[in-house]
Design a protein around this motif. Structure first.
Motif, PDB file in Angstrom:
ATOM      1  N   MET A   1      93.064 -23.061   5.553  1.00  0.00           N
ATOM      2  CA  MET A   1      93.984 -21.967   5.366  1.00  0.00           C
ATOM      3  C   MET A   1      93.581 -21.206   4.104  1.00  0.00           C
ATOM      4  SD  MET A   1      98.109 -21.860   4.685  1.00  0.00           S
ATOM      5  CE  MET A   1      98.432 -23.105   5.871  1.00  0.00           C
ATOM      6  N   VAL A   2      93.685 -19.897   4.155  1.00  0.00           N
ATOM      7  CA  VAL A   2      93.351 -19.047   3.021  1.00  0.00           C
ATOM      8  C   VAL A   2      94.627 -18.349   2.554  1.00  0.00           C
ATOM      9  CG1 VAL A   2      92.008 -17.074   2.261  1.00  0.00           C
ATOM     10  CG2 VAL A   2      91.018 -18.652   3.888  1.00  0.00           C
ATOM     11  N   ARG A   3      94.871 -18.412   1.270  1.00  0.00           N
ATOM     12  CA  ARG A   3      96.027 -17.719   0.691  1.00  0.00           C
ATOM     13  C   ARG A   3      95.672 -16.257   0.443  1.00  0.00           C
ATOM     14  NH1 ARG A   3      99.778 -21.465  -1.352  1.00  0.00           N
ATOM     15  NH2 ARG A   3      98.941 -23.570  -1.366  1.00  0.00           N
ATOM     16  N   ILE A   4      96.665 -15.390   0.466  1.00  0.00           N
ATOM     17  CA  ILE A   4      96.430 -13.965   0.229  1.00  0.00           C
ATOM     18  C   ILE A   4      95.816 -13.751  -1.150  1.00  0.00           C
ATOM     19  CG2 ILE A   4      97.544 -11.726  -0.083  1.00  0.00           C
ATOM     20  CD1 ILE A   4      99.468 -12.497   2.146  1.00  0.00           C
ATOM     21  N   SER A   5      96.263 -14.500  -2.148  1.00  0.00           N
ATOM     22  CA  SER A   5      95.720 -14.345  -3.497  1.00  0.00           C
ATOM     23  C   SER A   5      94.219 -14.663  -3.527  1.00  0.00           C
ATOM     24  CB  SER A   5      96.480 -15.228  -4.482  1.00  0.00           C
ATOM     25  OG  SER A   5      96.402 -16.587  -4.100  1.00  0.00           O
ATOM     26  N   GLU A   6      93.775 -15.622  -2.733  1.00  0.00           N
ATOM     27  CA  GLU A   6      92.352 -15.949  -2.648  1.00  0.00           C
ATOM     28  C   GLU A   6      91.588 -14.856  -1.911  1.00  0.00           C
ATOM     29  OE1 GLU A   6      92.181 -19.732  -0.712  1.00  0.00           O
ATOM     30  OE2 GLU A   6      93.262 -20.734  -2.319  1.00  0.00           O
ATOM     31  N   PHE A   7      92.217 -14.275  -0.927  1.00  0.00           N
ATOM     32  CA  PHE A   7      91.648 -13.207  -0.122  1.00  0.00           C
ATOM     33  C   PHE A   7      91.418 -11.963  -0.984  1.00  0.00           C
ATOM     34  CE2 PHE A   7      92.165 -10.668   3.995  1.00  0.00           C
ATOM     35  CZ  PHE A   7      91.060 -11.236   4.599  1.00  0.00           C
ATOM     36  N   GLN A   8      92.336 -11.678  -1.897  1.00  0.00           N
ATOM     37  CA  GLN A   8      92.285 -10.464  -2.704  1.00  0.00           C
ATOM     38  C   GLN A   8      91.195 -10.475  -3.764  1.00  0.00           C
ATOM     39  OE1 GLN A   8      96.523 -10.495  -3.790  1.00  0.00           O
ATOM     40  NE2 GLN A   8      96.654  -8.481  -2.859  1.00  0.00           N
ATOM     41  N   ILE A   9      90.721 -11.626  -4.195  1.00  0.00           N
ATOM     42  CA  ILE A   9      89.705 -11.653  -5.248  1.00  0.00           C
ATOM     43  C   ILE A   9      88.283 -11.558  -4.704  1.00  0.00           C
ATOM     44  CG2 ILE A   9      91.154 -12.859  -6.915  1.00  0.00           C
ATOM     45  CD1 ILE A   9      89.631 -15.428  -6.207  1.00  0.00           C
ATOM     46  N   LYS A  10      88.131 -11.640  -3.410  1.00  0.00           N
ATOM     47  CA  LYS A  10      86.798 -11.535  -2.805  1.00  0.00           C
ATOM     48  C   LYS A  10      86.340 -10.070  -2.808  1.00  0.00           C
ATOM     49  CE  LYS A  10      87.732 -15.333   0.378  1.00  0.00           C
ATOM     50  NZ  LYS A  10      86.833 -16.381  -0.049  1.00  0.00           N
ATOM     51  N   ASP A  11      85.057  -9.862  -3.079  1.00  0.00           N
ATOM     52  CA  ASP A  11      84.484  -8.522  -3.001  1.00  0.00           C
ATOM     53  C   ASP A  11      84.316  -8.138  -1.540  1.00  0.00           C
ATOM     54  OD1 ASP A  11      84.234  -8.360  -5.770  1.00  0.00           O
ATOM     55  OD2 ASP A  11      82.194  -9.151  -5.755  1.00  0.00           O
TER      56      ASP A  11
END
Length: 89
Positions: A1-11
């Motif tokens: 599972m991926v959290r939105i906060s983790e998703f947002q830091i990806k380029d």
């Protein structure tokens, strides 16, 4: 599972030209299905997301090719500021 906060830091990188488009500022979720419809990349230089909403880059989920540890690869056409329809569902 991926959290939105983790998703947002990806380029977010466009595979067409290898350029970084930015980072995810928002996501568009279909409330009926609960699925992500698109990601939204805000242009830098905006103040608290209040101005220049028309400059946002909206990339439909079907145009996301790969989500890696540090990067999200997408197909995006900068010529007309719309996503390419070359990717099939």
């Amino acid at each position: 599972m991926v959290r939105i906060s983790e998703f947002q830091i990806k380029d977010v990188v466009n595979i067409s030209d290898g350029k970084k488009l930015g980072n995810i500022g928002d996501i568009d979720i279909n409330l009926t299905t609960g699925k992500i419809e698109a990601i939204v990349i805000g242009k830098s230089g905006r103040m608290l997301g209040l101005f220049s909403k028309d400059e946002d880059i909206v990339i439909p989920w079907r145009n996301i090719l790969k989500i890696g540890e540090d990067v999200i690869l997408v197909r995006y056409s900068t010529a007309d500021n719309t996503t390419s329809d070359l990717v099939n569902d």
